[in-house]
Design an enzyme around this catalytic site. Sequence first.
Site, short mmCIF file in Angstrom:
data_model
loop_
_atom_site.label_atom_id
_atom_site.label_comp_id
_atom_site.label_asym_id
_atom_site.label_seq_id
_atom_site.Cartn_x
_atom_site.Cartn_y
_atom_site.Cartn_z
N ALA A 1 12.46 -4.07 5.14
CA ALA A 1 12.81 -3.57 6.47
C ALA A 1 11.73 -2.64 7.04
CB ALA A 1 14.18 -2.87 6.44
N SER A 2 10.51 -2.80 6.59
CA SER A 2 9.38 -2.01 7.10
C SER A 2 9.70 -0.52 7.09
CB SER A 2 9.01 -2.45 8.53
OG SER A 2 8.75 -3.83 8.54
N ARG A 3 10.37 -0.09 6.02
CA ARG A 3 10.92 1.26 6.02
C ARG A 3 10.11 2.28 5.23
NH1 ARG A 3 13.37 2.49 1.45
NH2 ARG A 3 14.70 4.10 2.32
N GLN A 4 9.21 1.84 4.32
CA GLN A 4 8.64 2.81 3.39
C GLN A 4 7.71 3.83 4.06
OE1 GLN A 4 10.20 3.29 0.89
NE2 GLN A 4 10.42 1.60 -0.55
N GLY B 1 5.09 -3.63 8.42
CA GLY B 1 5.01 -4.77 7.50
C GLY B 1 5.57 -6.08 8.02
N GLU B 2 6.70 -6.03 8.69
CA GLU B 2 7.31 -7.27 9.15
C GLU B 2 6.92 -7.62 10.58
OE1 GLU B 2 10.73 -5.31 7.54
OE2 GLU B 2 11.63 -7.26 7.16
N GLY C 1 0.77 -1.23 0.00
CA GLY C 1 0.00 0.00 0.00
C GLY C 1 0.80 1.29 0.00
N LYS D 1 5.14 4.66 12.59
CA LYS D 1 6.20 3.64 12.62
C LYS D 1 5.91 2.60 11.56
CE LYS D 1 6.11 4.22 17.63
NZ LYS D 1 5.72 3.65 18.92
#
Lengths: 912, 352
Positions: free
Chosen positions: A676-679, A867-868, A638, A864
């Site tokens: 890395a759940s960064r976007q 995703g992971e 998303g 924050k």
Amino acid sequence: MKDAVDAKLIVNGVEAGVEIAPGRRLSQALREDLGLRGTKVGCDAGDCGACTVLIDGSPVCACLTPAAQAVGRDVRTVESFENGVLDNLQQSFLRHGAAQCGICTPGMLVAASALLTRKPVPTRTEVEDALGGVLCRCTGYAKIVTAVMEAGLAPEPVEAPMAGQAVGAAIERLDGVPKVAGREQFGADMIREGMLAVRAIRSPHESTGFTLGDIAAWAAERGVEVFTAADIPGENRFSVIPAFRDQPALAVSHARMRGEAIALVAGEPEVIEALNLVDFPVTWVPEVSLGDPDQAEVGDAPRMHEDREGNILIRGLVQRGDAEAALRSATHVAEFAMETGYVEHAYIEPEAGIAWMEDDVLVIRACTQAPVMDRDDTALVLGLPPERVRIIPAAAGGGFGSKLDLSLQPLIGLVTLKTGRPARMIYTRRESMSSTTKRHPARMRARAGIDAKGRIAGFEFDGQFNTGAYASWGPTVAVRVPVHASGPYFMGDYRARSRAVHTNGPVSGAFRGFGVPQAAILQETLFDDLAIKARIDRLQFRKLNALKDGEPTVCGQELSGVGIADCLESLTPHWDEALARAAVINAQKGRVRRGVGVASCWYGCGNTALPNPSTIRAGLRSDGTLWLHQGATDIGQGANTVIAQIFADALGVPVGRIGLIGGDTALTPDCGKTSASRQTFITGKAAQLAGAALRAQLLAMTNMGEGATLSLDEGRVCVTDGTRDTAIELANLQVQPDGYVISAEESYDPPTGALDENGQGAPYAVYGYGAQIAELDVDIELGTVKVVRMVAAHDLGRVINPMLAEGQIEGGIAQGLGLALMEEYIPGRTENLHDYLIPTFGDMPEIQSILIERPDPEGPFGAKGLGEHVLIPTAPAILNAIRHACGARLKRVPALPHRVLAAIREAGEIGG
Amino acid sequence: MNRFDYIRPGSVAEAVAAASEPGAAYLAGGTNLLDLMKIGVAAPDKVIDITRLPGLDRIDWLEDASVRIGAMVRNAELARNTAFSAAFPAISEALLSGASPQLRNAATVGGNLMQETRCAYFQDPLSRCNRRAPGSGCDALEGHNRSHAVLGWTPSCIATHPSDFCVPLAALGAIVEIEGPDGSREIDLAALHELPGSESAGGIALKHGEMITALRLPAEATSFAGHSRYLKLRERTSFAFALVSAAAMLSMEQGTITEARIALGAVAARPWHATDAETFLKGKKAEAEVFAEAAGIALKEASPSGDNAFKITLATRVLTRALTLAAKGTPDRVPALPASVFMSSEGATANA
């Protein structure tokens, strides 16, 4: 006797204009002969249902239907649904967030339509039953079930959020219409005039030398071209981490893993399709394979890579205080060893893409999570400067980490570069499973102590991670695990070691969590050991030890916005209710025992102690349109929607006014990789800065204060502060070379610091937190486990889009449940989706999501990553619940019936 | 996939003539053959499509109250047939527990009987496999064999037959009608799948060119309708092959078993008809201990062929449970999640 070569299909009520070879699969005939690419191919074996079409009203798998059998019958595909507008079912999918990556969506829609014809308002069970033959790897199915159940109901009107109200709104995905219409173009869905088809010759052995025979003669006889390592113009070594470049695009004289490509065959599509590759002139000389990391680590084991002693790729260490001393004086100590196996990403879209030349630029449109990395590594392999390679990410039919690595990009790039012609390659399911990355198998041991009050007093962890033949993300796993092996708890005395060991197994790379899910399986089950020993309620035990703001992490970092305590607190009423239900059921002492388990997670967002900036550009054109160059690859999670929501609120315009551009390395600035759940955090922050910068320009131009309101009209921007209205006439402004009259570009790189030799430092700027309760039934006679309910509390700092966040949670739980209960990849034996099992509709429990908002000072609007995180607590919560139900302490996942039965016997608490 | 000729014959005689040529293979629903062709295990150069042969897609109730099912009847159609599922509820339950709705809509009765083993070594042309390449050896013996046979195996072959449908059929004494180059014949379903011997790997007992045209169930097979269950243990809730399964069908009078029909699935190279256990149950009270003892008898010859001793335990328990459930009576409707060891509380009708 009739030969049906003259057969013509009638599809969606129209007789096809071309003749179809009768032995062709209907899926191929639809996609390749008729150009109806809404029908997707995920497995070509009837296992995934992505290719579901209706024949005379009945859903069947087009991939297993000979085209001739469909002749003269009424064939309906997803293309028949939309007549100018989306139909009710499609709208329902969009409204409920039932499509994430969208690759399974056409199959789901078609299967659901057959049910809805029969039963306009079906029950949950009926939906699950009718759609049970279509696999989805993203959603956890919950939203699909809801979308189908409510397709026949009048939709409630959803109002588009006003300016400044996008963040927090459960808006439909902005890129959703093509997904539910079956128009989304995945890697295999684009064709170009004159294109070649490409297939790879791959090693059938884990470790083998090889010599090539008379390739030229073989190729000439068949009218094809063959390319080998000798044709590679650049450096035939790549890796996602430049310091570890060790993987050839095409192997040279030796293959280190099953499925490794050694040559390419390219030619006209019909020739390539019919080609039998069994007689390709290659002689294999199989060698002893290092299959097991224990065997590979032994001193005299042959080295797989010259410079890696003991076949150790890298070691990781985090230590703080004195774990050993603390353990010596602890009141209770628990120790345990656990093992996990290879886990396959099992996205429904096998790798696919197409390459072509535009002037002297090589363009590659393929599924990916990391376009800029693809560009740089492909350029390196092909000996081109990066600016001569352009990567356009195709819609990705799932990624989950594996599509971070190069797969076919350098292969099709090579063919196009050498021939000048477009080249398309579509991996088979077996090829996808055998040659791409896996979750690292782990062998872990840990020891933990507590003091008399139940506070952790000493924690030691040691993990061996089987990283397979090449480096890939092995270094990241080895570094991330020691940082995270504590879980979100305060531990003053801590030592965690990890090592990534090469074997001749599949390459282990990135898979949602980079090794942290494996470590959490051990740490969280060990916490139950301790709580049980100390006779403390297991949830209470976690609350007692939960990390708090200002307490140092195991890396010595002091954080604010630590939300784990809030997550655990929010679970408390659910925990009490679940335990009460279990007590009632277990009092009957029947063959089915109820268990309740809990586990937590934390996860640092972004690269570990390394820079990882994102850049967002946005601009206004003179016609008043607003464009967001959004390069964060949306693989279904998303990003296209969430980043736009953040940008919209930062700028102060309705999100509906934003046009999206990208991703495309020629058009979008680098937003880094989708991993890395960064976007949401990093690219989201860049979008927030870019929105604010653009807003500041507009306010400055109109001399307005910060509180002013913007609105976009045709050709103008109106600004008002309630007392004064003014407008910027965009047509009067100079058009810049980039086509904009006003634009802004902003980068954000999270403040992190390098780790010292003891792993002390600030590896991440932002962490996310979560905790989940699993409630399940164990059949103690058969060893089967049925998860009945999950309650998941996750701290997102600020929820940007609750519907998408829930979708992440439900999908993460599905993958965590698979890891816990059924998924085990065995090279050469489970390279399909019927021997490698992923959860279906029927496996999924009811899921309740609790979204906690404890803002992070660094994240955009406090947000924050998520995703992971969502996958990490699931497996340990399930294992803790199994033990609660029947005493079985699993040593290895997945908890298949035979393992559960053995563990029940070993525990000896109850019969079995 | 190799190149092949596609032939659509107009009659059974034409089909047999075409299929009797070397390198020819019959094609029905395609759910197994196309996959085998894709992975290189089957490579026919002529494919004889028999799905449109007249008369093979009928379900006929004969005068003697037996039923004849054409080989091209689709699995979903048979399971959904009201009269059939009332007479043979365990067969419907078995059918609905197999594969997915899409596959059941395509797969045929004949094709289900003909389906090949799922042994990973059979499916991998690079592995040694006596069944695929007679005399080459068996890599499963020393390989990943957790799901392999525990009954009727020899070192020649330890593969299992994957069908759910065939399990109750074997117990109920189904007859298979065959047409071939030498004319018509019929055999017991139990004889269709040959067990491995000391040299041979077993497999399907049809000669080249022979095709199944129909399946018959004897009239007496309907007498178990009131107490019939199929139970299937698998490693995910649906859309998975059985790890072990059991069909249990009883005829009862006042709590006493007058006749029993029992078979096990996924434990041997054929659906395992447990006749000794049937004999044992005759005249016994329908009680838990009796069922456990019967299950023990059904598995008494069992031995692990590898890392799969647990399957003997599981098969015993699944059969015990299937018998217990059968004794309680056939449910009014096939439950959602048919044959699942996880009982559905909703009792909704399963969709074929």
